[in-house]
Design an enzyme around this catalytic site. Sequence first.
Site, mmCIF file in Angstrom:
data_model
loop_
_atom_site.group_PDB
_atom_site.id
_atom_site.type_symbol
_atom_site.label_atom_id
_atom_site.label_comp_id
_atom_site.label_asym_id
_atom_site.label_seq_id
_atom_site.Cartn_x
_atom_site.Cartn_y
_atom_site.Cartn_z
ATOM 1 N N ASP A 233 -10.799 3.041 4.289
ATOM 2 C CA ASP A 233 -11.145 1.622 4.135
ATOM 3 C C ASP A 233 -12.671 1.444 4.042
ATOM 4 O OD1 ASP A 233 -9.358 -0.408 3.750
ATOM 5 O OD2 ASP A 233 -8.823 -0.625 5.863
ATOM 6 N N GLN B 51 -4.329 -1.621 9.666
ATOM 7 C CA GLN B 51 -4.272 -2.943 9.036
ATOM 8 C C GLN B 51 -4.905 -3.993 9.948
ATOM 9 O OE1 GLN B 51 -3.134 -3.596 5.844
ATOM 10 N NE2 GLN B 51 -3.905 -5.669 6.187
ATOM 11 N N LYS C 24 0.842 -1.208 0.000
ATOM 12 C CA LYS C 24 0.000 0.000 0.000
ATOM 13 C C LYS C 24 0.875 1.256 0.000
ATOM 14 C CE LYS C 24 -3.726 -2.516 2.204
ATOM 15 N NZ LYS C 24 -4.392 -2.960 3.420
#
Length: 294
Positions: free
Chosen positions: A121, A98, A54
């Site tokens: 997200d 994460q 990422k």
Amino acid sequence: MSAKIIRGSEIAKTIRQEIAEEVTALKESHNIIPGLVTILVGDDPASRSYVAAKNKTAGVLGIYSKQVSLPADTPEETLLQTVAQYNNDPQIHGILVQLPLPKHINEANVLFAIDPEKDVDGFHPVNVGKMVLGEQCFLPCTPHGILELLARSGYETSGAEVVIVGRSNIVGKPVANLMLQKRDSGNATVTLCHTRTKDLGFHTRRADILIVAAGVAKMISGDDVKDGVVVIDVGVNRVGETAEGKALLVGDVDFESVRKKAAAITPVPGGVGPMTITMLMKNTLQAAKQTVGA
Ligand code: NDP
């Protein structure tokens, strides 16, 4: 029939080019560089490699990225303080924590602490609620990537029988929801399957578009699909190592038997995976644009 291969890696490349151009334009017009912070707790190798990918992609696209790595025994309170710090940092437009987090940390507490305006997200309940209502919001990255894969490959969802295997909060449920929305990328008739589904094959064989996100290697074979189906394989299963010592990955779909009947199919790797990261970048760009009303 031999299926068309829907190459997510190629489609992702095109979208990344579009994002890079918009990042440059935003800098020129508003002197803003989109900023993403990734927060990793612990040292799970898979999580570490996802976070690295990422940050690398962000850098290539001209997005400022910052990686925060915290030890596995970090108290929840410390993680919440870290999130709060970036909620208040004007250089950061997107915050990604994460998952999975270590067991002693309540995932919901952490995700709910992220400012919904920086929730790239798309997991905060404000964004999930807006998504369900069909309002403008950050869409979760993998489901959004699946919509883009289908649209950019020319497969219409409107009126299609879409069957989804898996009902997780990050893939199955949001995909089902997006496919139901009354707009061009939706308008499907949706069936959502899970481990309590009776006669899974009955449903999968009815699918015009089959989306599999179960996390079970090669669980769908050629006998489970009808001729002409479009198959999106979300699964990523590590089944060993390649000769070069890299993880050997397979999807939830038995590619070889299904491709003989399908009209189109995504490969693993190189299908959904590259789209997920790309949509994260798109959300980060969107978050930055929103701060200036661009
Ligand atoms: P979860 O484990 O959270 O959910 C799996 C779902 O599949 C559950 O709803 C479960 O049902 C259902 N399921 C499992 N086995 C069966 C079965 N035999 N028959 C029917 N349903 C079944 O997984 P995720 O959604 O997080 O991930 C799914 C897969 O997608 C994984 O391989 C993951 O690595 C991959 N993934 C890939 C991404 C990418 O970018 N390529 C992104 C995210 C995930 P029940 O609810 O009843 O338990």
